[in-house]
Design a protein around this motif. Structure first.
Motif, PDB file in Angstrom:
ATOM      1  N   UNK A   1       0.637   3.804  -9.644  1.00 52.64           N
ATOM      2  CA  UNK A   1       0.256   4.129  -8.229  1.00 52.64           C
ATOM      3  C   UNK A   1      -1.117   3.856  -7.705  1.00 52.64           C
ATOM      4  N   UNK A   2      -1.279   3.784  -6.386  1.00 48.48           N
ATOM      5  CA  UNK A   2      -2.626   3.353  -5.902  1.00 48.48           C
ATOM      6  C   UNK A   2      -2.789   4.391  -4.891  1.00 48.48           C
ATOM      7  N   UNK A   3      -4.211   4.692  -4.857  1.00 52.59           N
ATOM      8  CA  UNK A   3      -4.684   5.610  -3.891  1.00 52.59           C
ATOM      9  C   UNK A   3      -4.984   5.192  -2.316  1.00 52.59           C
ATOM     10  N   UNK A   4      -4.567   5.892  -1.481  1.00 53.48           N
ATOM     11  CA  UNK A   4      -4.543   5.678   0.018  1.00 53.48           C
ATOM     12  C   UNK A   4      -5.243   6.697   0.673  1.00 53.48           C
ATOM     13  N   UNK A   5      -5.967   6.603   1.599  1.00 58.28           N
ATOM     14  CA  UNK A   5      -6.993   7.612   2.438  1.00 58.28           C
ATOM     15  C   UNK A   5      -6.453   7.306   3.745  1.00 58.28           C
TER      16      UNK A   5
END
Length: 279
Positions: A176-180
């Motif tokens: 997964x990849x982090x999104x803000x």
């Protein structure tokens, strides 16, 4: 022939016999090992819920974290549209049989798909939230997209906002990849580090799409059945994208206006595999 010569001949024959047996055993063992290796090389681990996941070792699905299951190599393979698949033959039917089975024709078309991507994460501050996106969905995510959801503290009060940043490194364990996101509307009080669950709603315009009822999920990928005017069915492997409530986005494998079958395709598939095995 004296006794010494006789003994020498007997010993010689015994040595020759022993050597021959060893060589035959060695060849058989090598052959068996080669066959075993050949079969095992075709095996892999996959996820029951996400068959597009292939791994050369056991573990967890990077998408849903289910335990991967081993798919054994299959001897009966053929070249189907340029890729290997379980042997399936074309199936010739009649109009009456098609109607009785409840099979319907469907033309591949372009449409606007409304997709809801589930997200989960945590509240950072009263104005920001961080959540995870699977790498397979990353192509659809960009800054400016709207999201909505709820915190664990106030599960009945909606939070909404927009994405402001997307990380560039994928987590190797969860894929997964982090999104803000920036929170625009929120409850009166939000505590940092509380959980967050929600969704991102996407509009995919002008995309090739097919009904969910047309797709067969198999151990080695997804497929549909092309259908001609004479009720002949032919298996075709495809690559799918995102899914709405009742339609799939098609990444590759089909063209606009292709005619495919929808409905109880498993009946056609069973017949195609039986005929393929017989051939």
């Amino acid at each position: 022939m004296n006794k010494i010569k006789l003994i020498s001949v007997i010993v010689l024959f015994l040595l020759i016999g022993t050597y021959t047996v060893k060589q035959l055993h060695k060849k058989t063992t090598i052959k068996d090992n080669q066959s075993f290796t050949k079969i095992e090389k075709g095996s892999y681990w996959t996820c029951p819920m996400h068959p597009q996941i292939h791994s050369d070792k056991p573990g967890e699905c990077p998408i849903c974290h289910m335990t991967l299951v081993k798919v054994k190599a299959q001897r009966e393979n053929l070249e189907m549209n340029g890729t290997n698949s379980t042997s399936r033959s074309e199936v010739q039917s009649s109009t009456n049989q098609v109607e009785l089975l409840g099979i319907q024709k469907h033309k591949v078309e372009k449409m606007t798909l409304v997709v809801r991507l589930p997200i989960s994460g945590r509240i950072l501050t009263s104005n920001s939230v961080a959540f995870q996106i699977y790498e397979s969905d990353l192509r659809y995510i960009k800054t400016g997209l709207h999201f909505k959801g709820y915190s664990g503290l106030f599960p009945d009060e909606e939070i909404n906002g927009t994405i402001v940043s997307v990380d560039s490194i994928v987590d190797s364990s969860s894929r997964t990849i982090r999104v803000v996101g920036s929170i625009l509307n929120r409850p009166k009080y939000l505590a940092s580090e509380t959980s967050f669950r929600g969704e991102i709603q996407l509009q995919l315009k002008d995309r090739l799409a097919i009904p969910e009822s047309s797709v067969l999920h198999t151990g080695d990928g997804d497929l549909v059945y092309l259908m001609d005017e004479n009720a002949k069915f032919k298996a075709k492997k495809i690559i799918l994208g995102l899914k709405t409530d009742s339609f799939y986005e098609v990444i590759s494998g089909l063209n606009l206006d292709d005619t495919i079958s929808s409905g109880p395709n498993f009946l056609i598939d069973s017949e195609a595999k039986i005929r393929g095995a017989n051939q």
